[in-house]
Write a protein that holds these residues in place. Sequence first.
Motif, PDB file in Angstrom:
ATOM      1  N   ARG A 104      11.909  14.988 -82.093  1.00  0.00           N
ATOM      2  CA  ARG A 104      12.663  13.729 -82.057  1.00  0.00           C
ATOM      3  C   ARG A 104      14.147  13.983 -82.306  1.00  0.00           C
ATOM      4  NH1 ARG A 104      10.049  11.362 -85.641  1.00  0.00           N
ATOM      5  NH2 ARG A 104       8.674  10.111 -84.324  1.00  0.00           N
ATOM      6  N   GLN A 105      14.443  14.814 -83.301  1.00  0.00           N
ATOM      7  CA  GLN A 105      15.838  15.113 -83.623  1.00  0.00           C
ATOM      8  C   GLN A 105      16.526  15.824 -82.461  1.00  0.00           C
ATOM      9  OE1 GLN A 105      17.400  14.235 -86.752  1.00  0.00           O
ATOM     10  NE2 GLN A 105      19.093  14.539 -85.317  1.00  0.00           N
ATOM     11  N   GLU A 132      17.143  13.233 -79.707  1.00  0.00           N
ATOM     12  CA  GLU A 132      18.167  12.268 -80.093  1.00  0.00           C
ATOM     13  C   GLU A 132      19.556  12.894 -80.146  1.00  0.00           C
ATOM     14  OE1 GLU A 132      16.795  10.569 -83.735  1.00  0.00           O
ATOM     15  OE2 GLU A 132      15.318   9.258 -82.752  1.00  0.00           O
ATOM     16  N   ASP A 133      19.619  14.211 -80.375  1.00  0.00           N
ATOM     17  CA  ASP A 133      20.897  14.911 -80.380  1.00  0.00           C
ATOM     18  C   ASP A 133      21.435  15.159 -78.979  1.00  0.00           C
ATOM     19  OD1 ASP A 133      20.913  14.961 -83.115  1.00  0.00           O
ATOM     20  OD2 ASP A 133      20.250  17.043 -83.310  1.00  0.00           O
ATOM     21  N   LEU A 149       7.185  10.470 -77.412  1.00  0.00           N
ATOM     22  CA  LEU A 149       8.599  10.862 -77.446  1.00  0.00           C
ATOM     23  C   LEU A 149       9.095  11.262 -76.065  1.00  0.00           C
ATOM     24  CD1 LEU A 149       9.056  12.968 -80.710  1.00  0.00           C
ATOM     25  CD2 LEU A 149      10.188  10.811 -80.123  1.00  0.00           C
ATOM     26  N   HIS A 191      12.210   9.428 -73.814  1.00  0.00           N
ATOM     27  CA  HIS A 191      13.419  10.131 -73.387  1.00  0.00           C
ATOM     28  C   HIS A 191      13.340  10.634 -71.940  1.00  0.00           C
ATOM     29  CE1 HIS A 191      15.407  10.240 -77.368  1.00  0.00           C
ATOM     30  NE2 HIS A 191      14.165  10.221 -77.824  1.00  0.00           N
TER      31      HIS A 191
END
Length: 454
Positions: free
Chosen positions: A157-158, A161-162, A194, A198
């Motif tokens: 996720r990180q 999101e980055d 996820l 995305h």
Amino acid sequence: MPTFMEPFRIKSVEPIPFLTRAEREESLRASGYNLFRIDADRITVDLLTDSGTGAMSAAQWSALLNGDESYAGARSFRRFERVVTELTGYPEVIPVHQGRAAERILFSCLLGPNWVSVSNTHFDTTRANVEAIGARAVDLPGLDSEFGGDLDVAALRQLLEDGAAVGCVVLTITNNASGGQPVSIANARAVRELCDLHGVPLFLDAARFAENAYLIVERDPAYHGVSPREVARELFAIADGCCASLKKDGIANIGGMIALHDKELAAKCRDKLIISEGYSTYGGLAGRDLDALAQGLLEVTDLDYLRYRAESARWFADELAKAGLPVLRPTGCHAVYVDAAELLPHLSLQELPANALACALYAEGGVRTSDLGTLCFGRVDPNGGPDEPAPRELLRFALPRRVYTRNHLEYVAEAAAAVAARAESIPGMRIVEQPAMLRHFTSRLEPLSSAGVG
């Protein structure tokens, strides 16, 4: 029943060689202390890999005789296509000669320079095929003890999101580099969620899909009593497609596949396949290979067979532990893993304890195993500094399907006990020659002590 046994009878045998210790030590020197470089006729028990080393069933040998060797549209392909589609639910089925061909073709359609492939752990050729394109392979292994093959969802996720340029996420089932541990259904669904959020496609590296399914049945109470084949179908349904070496859970000596939902992506893969592998309905395989693979994919989800695989691995792990080796728990199905760094604490990771232990075991009993430590997964410093060591210094005792009996593995455990008893005297190794990629296959090494490993 207190004693498990093989759920099959043996109808064909071949002799195995027994060399003297002096002959084994000479083989090590001649091979540059790399067990890949030793000829098979100098190996007594070969636990290097479970890939392509299994024994085919009577039904598979019979299927070979039905092989249709027509160049295009052979009935052997149509049978293979039907079996794969019934199992996976993917309508686009592309045969290839083995798993790394599937990786090369699929990744070349999904990735480019500076893109990212994310996995619970990329295995050796998977990483090499990602990096050969100029992309980056990012491993995000999870921490669950029961499902040690899971991907770290929070880390994924990180990363997403980055804004990382993630071209695909690949779940390797089971996770070979993490002790052959399974991926859970819950983890696969969380990764899928996820990926959907995305816009990233999700694929399975499905080489050991049946063993992963069986371990889910064993370890997840929600799936107790569900057939491994139904669990496998549920796993495949979560992903957009898969690539696979069928030299594992296809229980055959050669073969692989790409299977997809996306027709457009499949067309791109077929275009690339035709350039190097062959026509799209044979993919570098003989028709008889496709027939044997189709039969193997029907047999591999048999509950008795998979229970035997899991029980054999657990029993063998117990025997190696009794011999004094630090074994990773819980065991999976296809191999038992030993922590070479724990057994050989006098060696630094740069002294390649997994390779040192593998060579000592071969010198002791002619047993060939596979180094999955720093020699395989370490990162080479391009500026000539010391290697970045692998996350774990593992030695893998792979279990070829339907090949070795309990007596063979008891012999291995006896050799391991003799090695463990003199562990503190085993010298480290250094690399004297290595290629730019996949160095563990062809590098040459030497002991750091003139006494060698005998």
